[in-house]
Write a protein that holds these residues in place. Structure first.
Motif: not given
Lengths: 387, 387
Positions: A305-308, B283-286, B305-307, B356-362
């Motif tokens: 999926x495209x993020x942007x 989740x962020x630009x950097x 910035x938040x993505x 470890x960890x898991x990240x879930x982006x909206x």
């Protein structure tokens, strides 16, 4: 059922340039280890890979050691020796992905185009040529100009020679120097590409990108391509058909022409992550490199999926002759929201050599306007200088 | 003016656990090299770092070699020996960031709280305690319960003992075993944290996250925190004030309490990338790791910035006793759009150890609803098993 362990599975990669480096960068968070075989000591991938074996791409002892230390073999260069890979794979029991048969098919552009045409993939009209008479016949058949292509060994446009008229046939053949084919010259509206992934029993395709070439070298990729939805759908369907022909898991870079009447024709295939897919690192939910690692291991594929909307631009050696690589004035790139800098760690800058790239994401810049993103990427790129 | 070169600048990192590993992963695309010093052969960071020196965190010869090979020293553990770092830095001329003075301030929680209070940072009421009488006095002053804290050496809640009544003072002091302080027990609405970066002449703060702890170990981080805008602004202002006190460049993890009446109180500071900032990778630009590399090198900071709204959850060792680390059944994580899996490459799973960890982006899951993202993250995490 997939299990993560330490040490994790190991990918043995023939070639340790920027593709191997970005593959290792993407594999590490999944605990996947990378060993590369490359003739240049301290090659770009060496920094992040578990290990580098120093040896030529067709060094049998090197390939064998790679196979013995790895769970699966793959390659970042389509010039890898398919027969050697196949033999070592059989002897060691370490699988190769994509399969050497696929490499063999792609290796010879004539064989490639024949197999694809047979499978129903739209390709430009083409024919084999043995001598200048054949080239002249092709001009009669397709109309001038035509594109004379070396059947093997060419990439980044090398080995491709446009032939304007029958009188140029002999000179063109001589400059190609080897088995050749002729393709009808495609009057394309734009060059686009689909990065497609073949997994264990699934396939996936990233959104289609639009490629800007100059001197036959990729300069920028704009995603999504500025084509109609109908054309993009056609392109994705063609990519899916291409994957049917390819044997073995992995990422395939599928370069396409969009013709002026909205048709899709296949241009080239790379059986590996592709320059026009570097945007996926920040622009998609998973990158082409992560996908390649997952695919060759037989793990589930990730999301494409495209993020942007996203634009990437290559940083090519802007030097007159080889010199130490040093890229100055990168501050604006570092400071721009949504701009992401990638440096490949090559020691030497050469004219037009790929030394890095910059990706600009729309959600960072604050626009979905691809013209604006492209303009931003070009400005940032034009700002840097080679010291 | 920043220049990229090959080989690039080298960060010498004291500690090569998951933070060092993720730092090396983030540094590589910028051509920045990482060497770590860690006592465990083949420590987590070793896979992606240029090199590992095997040695204790306070091994003088190791620190010296690290300083000689690096352009700047930094650390992933606040337990680094600040005096040794300072001495080696002076002798070799290799700077340390953050500065050892900052490490010294943070190291002793009493000194830390005094300096911060003096600088106007809101902290819970506290006092030094030498004996049980002092603890009882603190209970009289602040009201029961109070929190007895070891002044040095504690993290992940270790060294923190709630004291319910005056009768428990002696036992509590004994269990802390060393110099201690007492803090008023904070009746907090939620625990939040700000990942803040101090650059050469600029600062930046990532959006404030909300932390869910169990048994004093971080389980999940939800970004943005589910607080009012007013509270989030206050938290960012407190983070900025904290950075004023900190000396030296780098990322600081600033843990805060949001009280039931919407006030902010400082809890703890980590002078390094922090577990509650792992979400920044996707989740962020950097990411906080890229920012740390940029900051310690004196490069321009990146965008915070938040993505998209994002949740991360730790993968903690769900084992009764130490055993080989193997995480089974990760397929659902690999298959879920917007879910990103990080494995730290530790060889041994121990009870509640961070593996470890898991990240879930909206934007991947297709929702901005943080409740839904948290539920998804928990489901994915609860699905995996330690073999």
């Amino acid at each position: 059922m997939t299990t993560l362990q330490t040490p994790g599975p190991t990918l043995g990669v023939v070639g340790g340039g920027q593709l191997g480096r970005m593959l290792a960068e993407a594999a590490a968070p999944l605990g996947v280890e990378v060993i590369v075989l490359d003739p240049t000591p301290d090659c770009p991938a060496a920094l992040v890979a578990r290990d580098q074996l120093v040896g030529d791409f067709d060094d049998e002892a090197g390939i064998r050691e790679l196979a013995e230390r790895a769970d699966v073999l793959t390659f970042e260069i389509e010039l890898a020796d398919q027969d050697l890979l196949e033999r070592v794979s059989e002897e060691t029991g370490t699988p190769v992905h994509p399969r050497p048969e696929t490499l063999r098919t792609i290796h010879d552009k004539l064989v490639q185009k024949r197999e694809l045409r047979e499978a129903g993939v739209p390709v430009p009209p083409f024919r084999a040529v043995d001598d200048a008479d054949d080239v002249r016949d092709a001009i009669d058949e397709f109309g001038a100009p035509v594109m004379l292509k070396a059947r093997t060994g060419g990439y980044d446009g090398r080995g491709n020679v446009p032939v304007e008229s029958a009188a140029d046939a002999e000179d063109a053949l001589e400059s190609v120097a080897g088995p050749a084919m002729v393709e009808s010259f495609v009057d394309f509206e734009r060059e686009i590409s689909a990065i497609a992934v073949k997994g264990d029993d699934e396939v996936a395709t990233f959104p289609v990108g639009e490629n800007v070439h100059e001197e036959e070298i990729l300069r920028e990729t704009v995603v999504p391509a500025r084509s109609s939805d109908e054309v993009l759908e056609k392109a994705e369907a063609v990519a899916a058909d291409v994957l049917e022909v390819m044997d073995g898991r992995g990422v395939y870079g599928i370069e396409l022409f969009e013709t002026s009447d909205g048709e899709i024709l296949l241009n080239e295939i790379a059986p590996r992550p592709h320059n026009s897919g570097h945007w996926t690192i920040e622009g998609a939910q998973s990158s082409q490199f992560e996908q390649h690692a997952r695919a060759v291991l037989g793990w589930p594929l990730g999301s494409t999926t495209l993020r942007s909307p996203t634009v990437s631009t290559n940083l090519l050696g802007d030097v007159d002759e080889p010199r130490e690589a040093a890229l100055a004035n990168v501050d604006r790139i570092l400071e721009t929201d949504g701009a992401h800098l990638h440096w490949y760690g090559k020691r030497e800058a050469r004219p037009l050599r790929k030394l890095g790239h910059v990706t600009v994401t729309g959600d960072g810049v604050g626009t979905d306007d691809r013209e604006e993103l492209l303009a931003t990427a070009r400005e940032l790129r034009d700002d840097v200088t080679f010291e």
